[in-house]
Enzyme design. Sequence first.
Site, PDB file in Angstrom:
ATOM      1  N   THR A   1      20.956   2.289 -54.080  1.00 56.47           N
ATOM      2  CA  THR A   1      19.770   1.797 -53.850  1.00 56.47           C
ATOM      3  C   THR A   1      18.704   1.374 -55.007  1.00 56.47           C
ATOM      4  O   THR A   1      18.489   1.849 -56.095  1.00 56.47           O
ATOM      5  CB  THR A   1      18.566   3.450 -53.499  1.00 56.47           C
ATOM      6  OG1 THR A   1      17.227   2.667 -53.068  1.00 56.47           O
ATOM      7  CG2 THR A   1      18.568   4.319 -54.318  1.00 56.47           C
TER       8      THR A   1
ATOM      9  N   PHE B   1       6.006   7.145 -47.738  1.00 56.08           N
ATOM     10  CA  PHE B   1       6.404   5.490 -48.340  1.00 56.08           C
ATOM     11  C   PHE B   1       5.894   4.542 -46.777  1.00 56.08           C
ATOM     12  O   PHE B   1       6.404   5.100 -45.811  1.00 56.08           O
ATOM     13  CB  PHE B   1       7.439   5.656 -49.505  1.00 56.08           C
ATOM     14  CG  PHE B   1       8.509   5.048 -48.934  1.00 56.08           C
ATOM     15  CD1 PHE B   1       9.488   6.245 -48.414  1.00 56.08           C
ATOM     16  CD2 PHE B   1       9.363   4.129 -48.667  1.00 56.08           C
ATOM     17  CE1 PHE B   1      10.192   6.017 -47.703  1.00 56.08           C
ATOM     18  CE2 PHE B   1      10.438   3.737 -48.413  1.00 56.08           C
ATOM     19  CZ  PHE B   1      11.022   5.160 -47.817  1.00 56.08           C
TER      20      PHE B   1
ATOM     21  N   ASP C   1      21.095   1.665 -45.525  1.00 57.79           N
ATOM     22  CA  ASP C   1      19.987   0.659 -45.397  1.00 57.79           C
ATOM     23  C   ASP C   1      19.156   0.971 -43.688  1.00 57.79           C
ATOM     24  O   ASP C   1      19.604   2.066 -43.154  1.00 57.79           O
ATOM     25  CB  ASP C   1      20.373  -0.758 -44.685  1.00 57.79           C
ATOM     26  CG  ASP C   1      19.575  -1.830 -44.446  1.00 57.79           C
ATOM     27  OD1 ASP C   1      18.904  -2.437 -45.503  1.00 57.79           O
ATOM     28  OD2 ASP C   1      19.575  -1.820 -43.516  1.00 57.79           O
TER      29      ASP C   1
ATOM     30  N   LYS D   1       9.557  16.091 -43.738  1.00 55.33           N
ATOM     31  CA  LYS D   1      10.060  15.395 -43.330  1.00 55.33           C
ATOM     32  C   LYS D   1      11.404  15.067 -44.282  1.00 55.33           C
ATOM     33  O   LYS D   1      12.135  14.625 -42.655  1.00 55.33           O
ATOM     34  CB  LYS D   1       9.388  13.809 -44.356  1.00 55.33           C
ATOM     35  CG  LYS D   1       9.533  12.767 -44.420  1.00 55.33           C
ATOM     36  CD  LYS D   1       9.873  11.783 -44.982  1.00 55.33           C
ATOM     37  CE  LYS D   1       9.833  10.220 -44.421  1.00 55.33           C
ATOM     38  NZ  LYS D   1      10.145   9.247 -45.948  1.00 55.33           N
TER      39      LYS D   1
ATOM     40  N   HIS E   1      14.683  10.137 -40.229  1.00 55.69           N
ATOM     41  CA  HIS E   1      15.652  10.146 -40.635  1.00 55.69           C
ATOM     42  C   HIS E   1      17.156   9.564 -41.764  1.00 55.69           C
ATOM     43  O   HIS E   1      18.098  10.086 -41.222  1.00 55.69           O
ATOM     44  CB  HIS E   1      16.304   7.891 -39.722  1.00 55.69           C
ATOM     45  CG  HIS E   1      14.832   7.676 -40.747  1.00 55.69           C
ATOM     46  ND1 HIS E   1      14.101   8.056 -40.946  1.00 55.69           N
ATOM     47  CD2 HIS E   1      14.758   6.724 -41.799  1.00 55.69           C
ATOM     48  CE1 HIS E   1      13.081   8.128 -42.362  1.00 55.69           C
ATOM     49  NE2 HIS E   1      13.800   6.498 -42.301  1.00 55.69           N
TER      50      HIS E   1
ATOM     51  N   ASP F   1       5.363   5.477 -43.107  1.00 53.36           N
ATOM     52  CA  ASP F   1       4.789   7.175 -42.523  1.00 53.36           C
ATOM     53  C   ASP F   1       3.553   7.113 -42.572  1.00 53.36           C
ATOM     54  O   ASP F   1       3.605   8.218 -41.150  1.00 53.36           O
ATOM     55  CB  ASP F   1       5.095   7.533 -44.161  1.00 53.36           C
ATOM     56  CG  ASP F   1       6.850   8.412 -44.294  1.00 53.36           C
ATOM     57  OD1 ASP F   1       7.410   7.476 -43.284  1.00 53.36           O
ATOM     58  OD2 ASP F   1       6.609   8.441 -45.789  1.00 53.36           O
TER      59      ASP F   1
ATOM     60  N   ASN G   1      15.137   1.305 -54.528  1.00 53.80           N
ATOM     61  CA  ASN G   1      13.669   2.071 -54.066  1.00 53.80           C
ATOM     62  C   ASN G   1      13.782   4.015 -54.628  1.00 53.80           C
ATOM     63  O   ASN G   1      14.297   4.983 -54.399  1.00 53.80           O
ATOM     64  CB  ASN G   1      14.269   1.850 -52.586  1.00 53.80           C
ATOM     65  CG  ASN G   1      12.856   2.647 -51.467  1.00 53.80           C
ATOM     66  OD1 ASN G   1      12.195   3.573 -51.660  1.00 53.80           O
ATOM     67  ND2 ASN G   1      12.496   1.842 -50.187  1.00 53.80           N
ATOM     68  N   ALA G   2      12.624   3.806 -55.575  1.00 57.26           N
ATOM     69  CA  ALA G   2      12.057   4.811 -55.878  1.00 57.26           C
ATOM     70  C   ALA G   2      12.232   5.321 -54.897  1.00 57.26           C
ATOM     71  O   ALA G   2      12.066   7.331 -55.198  1.00 57.26           O
ATOM     72  CB  ALA G   2      11.383   4.942 -56.927  1.00 57.26           C
ATOM     73  N   HIS G   3      11.584   5.709 -53.448  1.00 55.85           N
ATOM     74  CA  HIS G   3      11.347   6.879 -52.974  1.00 55.85           C
ATOM     75  C   HIS G   3      11.961   7.465 -52.250  1.00 55.85           C
ATOM     76  O   HIS G   3      12.286   8.725 -51.621  1.00 55.85           O
ATOM     77  CB  HIS G   3      10.143   6.249 -51.669  1.00 55.85           C
ATOM     78  CG  HIS G   3       8.379   5.518 -52.320  1.00 55.85           C
ATOM     79  ND1 HIS G   3       7.721   6.573 -52.626  1.00 55.85           N
ATOM     80  CD2 HIS G   3       7.950   5.015 -52.883  1.00 55.85           C
ATOM     81  CE1 HIS G   3       7.027   6.351 -52.977  1.00 55.85           C
ATOM     82  NE2 HIS G   3       6.604   4.812 -53.365  1.00 55.85           N
TER      83      HIS G   3
HETATM   84  P1  ITT Z   1      16.805  -0.742 -51.266  1.00 53.72           P
HETATM   85  O1  ITT Z   1      17.310  -1.474 -49.922  1.00 53.72           O
HETATM   86  O2  ITT Z   1      17.103  -0.776 -52.388  1.00 53.72           O
HETATM   87  O3  ITT Z   1      17.491   0.628 -50.570  1.00 53.72           O
HETATM   88  P2  ITT Z   1      14.585  -0.979 -49.903  1.00 53.72           P
HETATM   89  O4  ITT Z   1      13.762  -0.664 -50.173  1.00 53.72           O
HETATM   90  O5  ITT Z   1      14.870  -2.422 -49.835  1.00 53.72           O
HETATM   91  O6  ITT Z   1      15.831   0.076 -50.999  1.00 53.72           O
HETATM   92  P3  ITT Z   1      15.743  -1.543 -46.615  1.00 53.72           P
HETATM   93  O7  ITT Z   1      16.129  -1.968 -47.558  1.00 53.72           O
HETATM   94  O8  ITT Z   1      16.639  -0.020 -46.465  1.00 53.72           O
HETATM   95  O9  ITT Z   1      15.396  -0.565 -48.411  1.00 53.72           O
HETATM   96  O10 ITT Z   1      14.131  -1.564 -46.407  1.00 53.72           O
HETATM   97  C1  ITT Z   1      13.903   0.123 -46.233  1.00 53.72           C
HETATM   98  C2  ITT Z   1      12.198  -0.598 -45.232  1.00 53.72           C
HETATM   99  O11 ITT Z   1      12.073   0.102 -43.983  1.00 53.72           O
HETATM  100  C3  ITT Z   1      11.295   0.431 -46.622  1.00 53.72           C
HETATM  101  O12 ITT Z   1      11.505  -1.063 -47.456  1.00 53.72           O
HETATM  102  C4  ITT Z   1      10.521   0.661 -45.449  1.00 53.72           C
HETATM  103  O13 ITT Z   1       9.241  -0.873 -45.374  1.00 53.72           O
HETATM  104  C5  ITT Z   1      10.858   1.127 -44.258  1.00 53.72           C
HETATM  105  N1  ITT Z   1      10.917   2.764 -44.442  1.00 53.72           N
HETATM  106  C6  ITT Z   1      12.859   3.306 -43.844  1.00 53.72           C
HETATM  107  N2  ITT Z   1      12.643   4.204 -44.533  1.00 53.72           N
HETATM  108  C7  ITT Z   1      11.465   4.661 -44.776  1.00 53.72           C
HETATM  109  C8  ITT Z   1      11.038   6.069 -44.272  1.00 53.72           C
HETATM  110  O14 ITT Z   1      11.325   7.072 -44.377  1.00 53.72           O
HETATM  111  N3  ITT Z   1       9.835   5.514 -44.438  1.00 53.72           N
HETATM  112  C9  ITT Z   1       8.636   4.516 -43.590  1.00 53.72           C
HETATM  113  N4  ITT Z   1       9.449   3.402 -44.045  1.00 53.72           N
HETATM  114  C10 ITT Z   1      10.857   3.900 -44.791  1.00 53.72           C
END
Ligand code: ITT
Length: 194
Positions: free
Chosen positions: A10, A152, A73, A176, A181, A155, A12-14
């Site tokens: 990933t 993030f 994902d 959380k 999920h 949420d 995604n830092a969060h």
């Molecule tokens: P990576 O692919 O690098 O893991 P990404 O941010 O692109 O990072 P995703 O393709 O899985 O990740 O997209 C996830 C999106 O779905 C994320 O940007 C949020 O908009 C939403 N999302 C997923 N999980 C969430 C959560 O726990 N809380 C809030 N929004 C979430």
Amino acid sequence: MTPTRLVFATRNAHKLKEVRAMLSDLPGLELVDLDSVGVQGDPPETGDTFEANALQKARWVHALTGLPCVADDSGLEVDALGGAPGVYSKRFSPEQTHEANNALLLSRLEGVTDRRARFRCVLAVVDGEREWTVDGRCEGAIGHGLRGEHGFGYDPLFLPDEAPGRSLAELSMEDKNRISHRGRAFVALATCLG
Ligand code: ITT
């Protein structure tokens, strides 16, 4: 017990922060981030299901590193929008920022009474011998305004059934993770590896 060591595919830092916080409860898993194994760039995600995208990201990182990898994902499915934004959750608005995505979601649901929604997370593991996926869900509804400072993405708009009266962004990361999920998918993964 020796924990299973996986590269977490990933950027995604969060996500990374949430999952790091989960690991003390999941001693069977040890995750390594992309930077520490020298992977540059973003894993691709061009599929039209969470499963396809999670597998694509995990395969990409496995091909680059030769190490066992896991990818997440995830996204939000809103019933009144026919399951959108789904796999396009990150790219829902033209700006592709959390703020713009939330504003667009609120405007698309203006006047809509059925606000049922769920977060979904699919984890894919690719280790060179096997590939498999597990998933987790968090059921709830979309609120009428932004609430809370934690978390993030969507949420601040998501009201989980299991925390009545609060948005996911009003919960601590620990709370959380217990109902999310992603938390559920990682518990499923640890169980299946254990
Ligand atoms: P990576 O692919 O690098 O893991 P990404 O941010 O692109 O990072 P995703 O393709 O899985 O990740 O997209 C996830 C999106 O779905 C994320 O940007 C949020 O908009 C939403 N999302 C997923 N999980 C969430 C959560 O726990 N809380 C809030 N929004 C979430």
